[in-house]
Scaffold this active site. Structure first.
Site, PDB file in Angstrom:
ATOM      1  N   GLU A  54       0.799  -1.220   0.000  1.00 29.22           N
ATOM      2  CA  GLU A  54       0.000   0.000   0.000  1.00 29.22           C
ATOM      3  C   GLU A  54       0.837   1.278   0.000  1.00 29.22           C
ATOM      4  OE1 GLU A  54      -4.125   0.065   1.541  1.00 29.22           O
ATOM      5  OE2 GLU A  54      -3.109   0.836   3.328  1.00 29.22           O
ATOM      6  N   GLU A 165     -14.698  -5.526   1.803  1.00 28.07           N
ATOM      7  CA  GLU A 165     -14.060  -5.595   3.125  1.00 28.07           C
ATOM      8  C   GLU A 165     -15.099  -5.748   4.233  1.00 28.07           C
ATOM      9  OE1 GLU A 165     -10.890  -2.704   4.182  1.00 28.07           O
ATOM     10  OE2 GLU A 165     -12.284  -2.066   5.735  1.00 28.07           O
ATOM     11  N   ASN A 186     -10.761  -7.120   7.483  1.00 28.02           N
ATOM     12  CA  ASN A 186      -9.938  -6.085   8.107  1.00 28.02           C
ATOM     13  C   ASN A 186      -9.764  -6.432   9.581  1.00 28.02           C
ATOM     14  OD1 ASN A 186      -8.725  -3.752   9.072  1.00 28.02           O
ATOM     15  ND2 ASN A 186      -9.915  -2.405   7.738  1.00 28.02           N
ATOM     16  N   SER A 217      -4.618  -5.324   7.363  1.00 30.89           N
ATOM     17  CA  SER A 217      -4.252  -4.605   8.600  1.00 30.89           C
ATOM     18  C   SER A 217      -3.534  -5.481   9.623  1.00 30.89           C
ATOM     19  CB  SER A 217      -5.461  -3.968   9.302  1.00 30.89           C
ATOM     20  OG  SER A 217      -6.051  -2.998   8.499  1.00 30.89           O
TER      21      SER A 217
END
Length: 261
Positions: A54, A165, A186, A217
């Site tokens: 990312e 998500e 997530n 994450s």
């Protein structure tokens, strides 16, 4: 009002303003609307590492992560490292990103690009396509089932992959539909910002195998990825771990080498 509610309220105002300034017809005339998109889902299924790296300058939870890097250098570095895809934050107010970042990444790399954004309107999907994205993110926490259906089908009509998500079982159950390619879990609780990989592990058995499973994450170690693979995950979205360094491409290369050794 939690942070997610604030972001969505601001996003509605932002999208209304953009629609008044740049009509959909103008976006449809972008030269990038003609390019063939690259499937991230396909790349993940055929990858030895599964990493989606990312580009993120800051976030509401960590404030500044790295403001000094050139997005083109980051994109080139990630591609040279051999990642599966690149996620580009385009939210300005909370994450310091922009659609220009997406354009610059597209001009620098031939990776599948994910527009990481709080998508609430079909207009944003058109924007993503017109700025070189291959994939859009839909967040179940901010969308109703019929909105997920409408937005994902719009994305598919534009040859974009869809990553949906979720954060919990309730979001997952309302979201399952054929117009999705990937299901991302997530691990960060958007209300408390606490992170736990158990979220991915617990939800893995509820995700049908028709979808590519992506964990997002809190993934910062080789061990975490090897552990999550045992639960059927083929994609791993990693941002902060690389972006907090002075050379994300170099650190990603070293990470992937260690993962494959």
């Amino acid at each position: 009002m939690n942070i997610l509610d604030k972001i969505v309220a601001d996003k509605r105002k932002e999208v209304d303003l953009k629609k008044s300034l740049i009509p959909s017809t103008q976006l449809e005339q972008s030269v990038l609307m003609e390019r063939s998109t690259i499937s991230l889902a396909h790349a993940l299924k055929n990858s030895a590492n599964g990493i989606i790296a990312e580009h993120k300058r800051r976030s509401p939870s960590k404030l500044v992560i790295n403001q000094g890097l050139n997005v083109q250098d980051v994109a080139i570095g990630y591609e040279q490292a051999g990642v599966c895809g690149m996620s580009v934050l385009t939210d300005g107010k909370y994450f310091g990103g922009s659609l220009d970042d997406l354009l610059l990444a597209r001009s620098s790399a031939s990776l599948p690009l994910l527009r990481k954004e709080f998508i609430i309107d079909e207009y944003q999907i058109l924007e993503a396509r017109a700025h070189g994205a291959d994939v859009i993110l839909l967040i179940a926490a901010i969308l109703k089932r019929d909105e997920i259906k409408q937005l994902s089908e719009t994305a598919k009509s534009l040859d974009l992959d869809v990553l949906l998500e979720v954060h919990n079982e309730e979001e997952l159950e309302k979201s399952l539909m054929p117009s999705l390619d990937m299901l991302g879990v997530n691990n960060r609780n958007l209300k408390t910002f606490e992170v736990s990989l158990d979220t991915s592990k617990n939800l893995s058995k509820l995700i049908p195998n028709d979808f590519v499973k992506v964990s997002e994450s809190g993934i910062s170690s080789i061990e975490a990825i090897k552990d999550l693979r045992q639960f059927g995950y083929q994609g791993f979205l990693i941002g902060e771990n690389f972006m907090k360094t002075d050379n994300p491409g170099k650190h990603t290369t070293e990470f992937i080498k260690a993962l494959q050794s």
